[in-house]
Design a protein around this motif. Sequence first.
Motif, PDB file in Angstrom:
ATOM      1  N   ARG A   1       7.510  13.886  13.918  1.00 20.43           N
ATOM      2  CA  ARG A   1       7.471  15.687  13.527  1.00 20.43           C
ATOM      3  C   ARG A   1       7.530  16.506  14.915  1.00 20.43           C
ATOM      4  NH1 ARG A   1       3.045  16.075   8.403  1.00 20.43           N
ATOM      5  NH2 ARG A   1       4.053  13.407   7.635  1.00 20.43           N
TER       6      ARG A   1
ATOM      7  N   THR B   1       5.600   4.416   2.745  1.00 23.65           N
ATOM      8  CA  THR B   1       4.642   5.790   3.571  1.00 23.65           C
ATOM      9  C   THR B   1       5.625   6.759   4.136  1.00 23.65           C
ATOM     10  OG1 THR B   1       3.049   6.997   5.116  1.00 23.65           O
ATOM     11  CG2 THR B   1       4.818   5.129   6.051  1.00 23.65           C
ATOM     12  N   ASP B   2       5.788   7.758   4.004  1.00 23.55           N
ATOM     13  CA  ASP B   2       6.801   9.040   4.003  1.00 23.55           C
ATOM     14  C   ASP B   2       8.027   8.776   5.413  1.00 23.55           C
ATOM     15  OD1 ASP B   2       4.827  10.053   6.318  1.00 23.55           O
ATOM     16  OD2 ASP B   2       4.812  11.818   5.015  1.00 23.55           O
TER      17      ASP B   2
ATOM     18  N   GLY C   1       1.353   5.166   0.669  1.00 18.66           N
ATOM     19  CA  GLY C   1       0.085   6.719   0.781  1.00 18.66           C
ATOM     20  C   GLY C   1      -0.240   7.790   0.089  1.00 18.66           C
ATOM     21  N   GLY C   2      -0.484   8.682   0.070  1.00 12.92           N
ATOM     22  CA  GLY C   2      -1.188  10.104  -0.720  1.00 12.92           C
ATOM     23  C   GLY C   2       0.062  10.475  -0.821  1.00 12.92           C
TER      24      GLY C   2
ATOM     25  N   TYR D   1       7.386   4.998  15.083  1.00  8.91           N
ATOM     26  CA  TYR D   1       8.548   5.636  15.788  1.00  8.91           C
ATOM     27  C   TYR D   1       8.083   5.758  17.397  1.00  8.91           C
ATOM     28  CZ  TYR D   1      12.303   7.041  12.255  1.00  8.91           C
ATOM     29  OH  TYR D   1      13.106   6.892  11.520  1.00  8.91           O
TER      30      TYR D   1
ATOM     31  N   GLY E   1       9.203   3.642   9.633  1.00 12.84           N
ATOM     32  CA  GLY E   1       8.799   2.760   9.857  1.00 12.84           C
ATOM     33  C   GLY E   1       7.706   3.520  11.379  1.00 12.84           C
TER      34      GLY E   1
ATOM     35  N   LYS F   1      -1.459   9.120  13.841  1.00 12.66           N
ATOM     36  CA  LYS F   1      -2.604   8.230  12.259  1.00 12.66           C
ATOM     37  C   LYS F   1      -1.325   8.022  11.311  1.00 12.66           C
ATOM     38  CE  LYS F   1      -5.841  11.952  13.713  1.00 12.66           C
ATOM     39  NZ  LYS F   1      -5.252  12.904  14.303  1.00 12.66           N
ATOM     40  N   ILE F   2      -0.247   7.250  12.018  1.00 15.29           N
ATOM     41  CA  ILE F   2       0.743   6.788  11.332  1.00 15.29           C
ATOM     42  C   ILE F   2      -0.153   5.172  10.288  1.00 15.29           C
ATOM     43  CG2 ILE F   2       1.775   5.266  12.554  1.00 15.29           C
ATOM     44  CD1 ILE F   2       4.118   5.630  10.327  1.00 15.29           C
TER      45      ILE F   2
ATOM     46  N   LYS G   1       0.636  -1.546  -0.176  1.00 12.80           N
ATOM     47  CA  LYS G   1       0.030   0.315   0.390  1.00 12.80           C
ATOM     48  C   LYS G   1       0.603   1.155   0.176  1.00 12.80           C
ATOM     49  CE  LYS G   1      -2.193   3.515   2.157  1.00 12.80           C
ATOM     50  NZ  LYS G   1      -1.502   4.765   3.820  1.00 12.80           N
TER      51      LYS G   1
ATOM     52  N   THR H   1       7.715   7.986  19.095  1.00 14.07           N
ATOM     53  CA  THR H   1       6.505   8.705  18.952  1.00 14.07           C
ATOM     54  C   THR H   1       6.386   9.715  17.038  1.00 14.07           C
ATOM     55  OG1 THR H   1       5.345  10.729  20.127  1.00 14.07           O
ATOM     56  CG2 THR H   1       7.394  11.053  20.053  1.00 14.07           C
ATOM     57  N   ASP H   2       5.534  10.678  16.990  1.00 12.55           N
ATOM     58  CA  ASP H   2       5.592  11.542  15.656  1.00 12.55           C
ATOM     59  C   ASP H   2       6.585  12.011  15.649  1.00 12.55           C
ATOM     60  OD1 ASP H   2       5.430  12.410  13.237  1.00 12.55           O
ATOM     61  OD2 ASP H   2       3.368  13.031  14.137  1.00 12.55           O
TER      62      ASP H   2
HETATM   63  P1  ADP Z   1      -0.044   8.364   3.648  1.00 16.22           P
HETATM   64  O1  ADP Z   1      -0.429   8.952   3.727  1.00 16.22           O
HETATM   65  O2  ADP Z   1       1.723   6.321   3.653  1.00 16.22           O
HETATM   66  O3  ADP Z   1      -0.586   7.121   4.638  1.00 16.22           O
HETATM   67  P2  ADP Z   1       0.163   9.193   7.137  1.00 16.22           P
HETATM   68  O4  ADP Z   1       0.273  10.502   6.745  1.00 16.22           O
HETATM   69  O5  ADP Z   1      -1.195   8.688   6.783  1.00 16.22           O
HETATM   70  O6  ADP Z   1       0.941   8.704   6.160  1.00 16.22           O
HETATM   71  O7  ADP Z   1       0.927   8.446   8.307  1.00 16.22           O
HETATM   72  C1  ADP Z   1       2.629   9.126   7.952  1.00 16.22           C
HETATM   73  C2  ADP Z   1       2.800  10.067   9.364  1.00 16.22           C
HETATM   74  O8  ADP Z   1       2.314   9.687  10.617  1.00 16.22           O
HETATM   75  C3  ADP Z   1       3.742  10.558   9.515  1.00 16.22           C
HETATM   76  O9  ADP Z   1       4.459  11.446   8.364  1.00 16.22           O
HETATM   77  C4  ADP Z   1       4.218  10.939  10.256  1.00 16.22           C
HETATM   78  O10 ADP Z   1       4.448  12.084  10.674  1.00 16.22           O
HETATM   79  C5  ADP Z   1       3.006  10.387  11.002  1.00 16.22           C
HETATM   80  N1  ADP Z   1       3.601   9.791  12.928  1.00 16.22           N
HETATM   81  C6  ADP Z   1       2.537   9.643  13.792  1.00 16.22           C
HETATM   82  N2  ADP Z   1       2.263   8.980  14.371  1.00 16.22           N
HETATM   83  C7  ADP Z   1       3.882   8.334  15.046  1.00 16.22           C
HETATM   84  C8  ADP Z   1       4.573   7.588  15.005  1.00 16.22           C
HETATM   85  N3  ADP Z   1       4.669   7.264  16.032  1.00 16.22           N
HETATM   86  N4  ADP Z   1       5.593   6.727  13.743  1.00 16.22           N
HETATM   87  C9  ADP Z   1       5.797   7.302  13.042  1.00 16.22           C
HETATM   88  N5  ADP Z   1       4.650   8.094  12.257  1.00 16.22           N
HETATM   89  C10 ADP Z   1       4.151   8.278  12.842  1.00 16.22           C
END
Ligand code: ADP
Length: 409
Positions: free
Chosen positions: A184, A173-174, A9-10, A179, A177, A209-210, A7, A181-182
């Motif tokens: 960002r 995704t971007d 993502g966007g 993490y 893996g 929201k990963i 899969k 925590t986020d």
């Molecule tokens: P996609 O568009 O590929 O579905 P999302 O934006 O839904 O991607 O999910 C990826 C994002 O999730 C990352 O850019 C990150 O900022 C965020 N995120 C939030 N919590 C985590 C975490 N614990 N580990 C990794 N990424 C996380």
Amino acid sequence: MALYVQKFGGTSVGTVERIEAVADKVKSFRDAGHDIVVVVSAMSGETNRLLGLANAIMDEPTPREMDVLVSTGEQVTIALLSMALNKRGCAAKSYTGGQVKITTDETHTKARIRSIDEKNMRADLDEGRVVVVAGFQGVDEYGNITTLGRGGSDTTGVALAAALKADECQIYTDVDGVYTTDPRVVDSARRMERITFEEMIEMASLGSKILQIRSVEFAGKYNVPLRVLSSFKDGPGTLITIEGDEKMEQPVISGIAFNRDEAKLTVQGVPDIPGIASKILRPISDANIEVDMIVQNMGADNHTDFTFTVHRNDYKKAKVILDDVCEVLGAREVSGDDKIAKVSIVGVGMRSHAGVATQMFDSLSDEGINIQMISTSEIKISVVIAEKYLELAVRSLHSSFDLSEATEA
Ligand code: ADP
Ligand code: ASP
Ligand code: MG
């Protein structure tokens, strides 16, 4: 030879160049002899753009038309990716949810998958084609287009992997893996080699929201090996597993999740008599508003304060309902705050460690952060704090629980 559902993502399909890069990646797996089903999201920003168009016409468009509209984003990317694959000599065929026959219930905008017909996909795979499926969408039994809720392409990926008994469902995704925590918010956040389904479900439901929470529940239920990886760089990513890693000493806390989407409401000075909680919450649930945390304070003078949280989008609606309830129950007043955030620490290691809550509360109080509400379960502790302290709280907890340091042997 394995069968992978991959899969993207966007962000991973956000431009034509990125779609070409995805095609290169998919082709490399095909060239290695694997069978591939690809699930794609809409180009990043596209679903929001479509929602914006609808809202420019009316405040609450009918959910059926909303689904007809927002599902178009994914139809664009399946076609473009299939073209990019075909251009590379890698035979590919695109499918909308309806063409696969991903059947859902009739709950527009948050439908649940009921069944998947694998016949067409199998036929293509047998003939050596890559199958490219639109994420996020299905059809109900009457043929109406439905969508699976924001982030729903993750769930499409896992559901297809379950139906096809794939060897692995890979979520590209971007980030590379899951993490601690986020990344960002906390620069020193660390990628985990593994995380258990149980922890990942908590992380997702508490705001990370990963992965869409339903995708993780689905993978856990149907035993689908699930891995989160980067679209942009090679690496092992994070494997979501049933059991923790036996070789590894279990850290007390695995990760920190947070959520800015909540708001808090308090009915003050309610008569402290049996049935009060349901009298307050019934009209809220009748209005289809979901309640998250609930706290009822010890009563004094036969009166009590009753506080709960709802999604921030539902705050105004809930306040109007409560003002009426307040009058009917003879309560003193209704107050509220929509500038709150929820921070949660998650870890199966909590089961066997004492003092985790105290460490969390100490770390927040050292930063002068006031805790407004607390809720716990066996493997998580959540607190509500003022939104302005959110990032400070996440960073201080991350360092207090030593999450940046490599604990993997
Ligand atoms: P996609 O568009 O590929 O579905 P999302 O934006 O839904 O991607 O999910 C990826 C994002 O999730 C990352 O850019 C990150 O900022 C965020 N995120 C939030 N919590 C985590 C975490 N614990 N580990 C990794 N990424 C996380
Ligand atoms: N395009 C949909 C969304 O933005 C589904 C997804 O990307 O998973 O929510
Ligand atoms: Mg997503």
